[in-house]
Write an enzyme that holds these catalytic residues in place. Structure first.
Site, PDB file in Angstrom:
ATOM      1  N   HIS A   1      -7.915  -4.857  -2.296  1.00  0.00           N
ATOM      2  CA  HIS A   1      -6.677  -4.493  -1.599  1.00  0.00           C
ATOM      3  C   HIS A   1      -6.227  -5.633  -0.680  1.00  0.00           C
ATOM      4  O   HIS A   1      -5.042  -5.767  -0.389  1.00  0.00           O
ATOM      5  CB  HIS A   1      -6.937  -3.223  -0.771  1.00  0.00           C
ATOM      6  CG  HIS A   1      -5.708  -2.462  -0.387  1.00  0.00           C
ATOM      7  ND1 HIS A   1      -4.748  -2.069  -1.294  1.00  0.00           N
ATOM      8  CD2 HIS A   1      -5.283  -1.999   0.827  1.00  0.00           C
ATOM      9  CE1 HIS A   1      -3.789  -1.399  -0.658  1.00  0.00           C
ATOM     10  NE2 HIS A   1      -4.089  -1.349   0.630  1.00  0.00           N
TER      11      HIS A   1
ATOM     12  N   SER B   1       0.834  -1.205   0.000  1.00  0.00           N
ATOM     13  CA  SER B   1       0.000   0.000   0.000  1.00  0.00           C
ATOM     14  C   SER B   1       0.873   1.261   0.000  1.00  0.00           C
ATOM     15  O   SER B   1       1.694   1.447  -0.895  1.00  0.00           O
ATOM     16  CB  SER B   1      -0.964  -0.043   1.202  1.00  0.00           C
ATOM     17  OG  SER B   1      -2.004   0.875   1.040  1.00  0.00           O
TER      18      SER B   1
END
Length: 259
Positions: free
Chosen positions: A238, A125
């Site tokens: 994600h 991320s």
């Protein structure tokens, strides 16, 4: 001296074969903290600098994750970044905190259990942009892996309305008002300095960091004729399902060892 460990406190390890410590190390005159995992055994190991996602209490370093990487046969260093968990300074967002990553590379290079020329970078991320910047700045990196990683800070500002307030506070304003500050935090503009091979892992349905970040990174690396490999997962966001997550982690560690 950047990367010098000035304090080390043993931390309970869930794996008897892995020794865990919270270390305090120097980064541009700041005392920064991080988690260090060292496999028990003889000889020297390859190393991973694990660059976490999020900011402040969001996306903090998780012991379980560090143990997973260390169990693959790596010494793992995971900085908390400046201003976190008792560390000095104020956390940036892929700004001055890049030096916490660079200093941690020096920490690993000086560690007696680490093979100096076998240090890898992993970023998840927000950590993806940190890994790319560190890979550009350091010549001692064997490979870079970015998983669900940010590559373009302006794109993050555009996509993540919920992060805009934080980004304006930390960076000083909007991309329109301070384009140079956002460009400095965007590694796409300096990838010609990247010598290490790059592995990009991304879920195509990712809403936290859109797959466009991965596409832009891949495109630029290929334009520069850099070594890049991509693992795109059409069905995932994600966060990957636990079994696929573990399998992908194992695969990426094997990929690192081949570089």
């Amino acid at each position: 001296m950047n990367g010098k460990i000035i304090d080390k406190v043993k931390f309970p390890s869930p794996n008897p074969r892995i020794e865990l410590s919270v270390v305090t190390y120097l980064s541009n005159n700041l005392k920064v903290k991080g988690l260090l995992a060292v496999p028990k055994g003889k000889g020297k190991f390859e190393a991973i600098l694990y660059l976490r996602g999020g900011i402040k209490s969001v996306g903090m370093v998780r012991v379980g994750r560090i143990i997973q990487f260390a169990s693959e046969g790596f010494v793992v260093m995971a900085p908390f970044y400046r201003g976190n968990q008792g560390g000095e300074g104020n956390e940036d967002f892929a700004g001055d905190d890049r030096y916490d990553a660079i200093s941690a590379i020096e920490l690993l290079r000086e560690h007696p259990m680490v093979q100096q020329e076998r240090i890898h970078l992993f970023g998840f991320s927000r950590g993806g942009v940190m890994a790319l910047i560190a890979g550009i700045m350091s010549k001692h990196i064997r490979s870079v892996v970015t998983w669900g990683g940010v590559s373009d800070m302006v794109l993050t500002y555009i996509e993540r309305e919920d992060l805009r307030r934080m980004m304006k506070r930390v960076i000083g304003g909007t991309p329109t008002k301070f384009p140079k500050r956002y460009k400095w935090r965007t590694p796409l503009y300096e990838l010609e300095k990247m010598n290490a091979p790059v592995l990009i892992i991304h879920g195509v349905k990712d809403k936290n960091v859109s797959v466009e970040h991965a596409y832009r990174l891949e495109k630029r690396l290929k334009e520069l004729d850099k070594k890049v490999e991509t693992w795109y997962f059409d069905e995932f966001t994600h966060y990957f399902p636990p079994s696929i997550n573990r399998e992908t982690l194992h695969r990426l560690c094997l990929w690192m060892k081949k570089q």
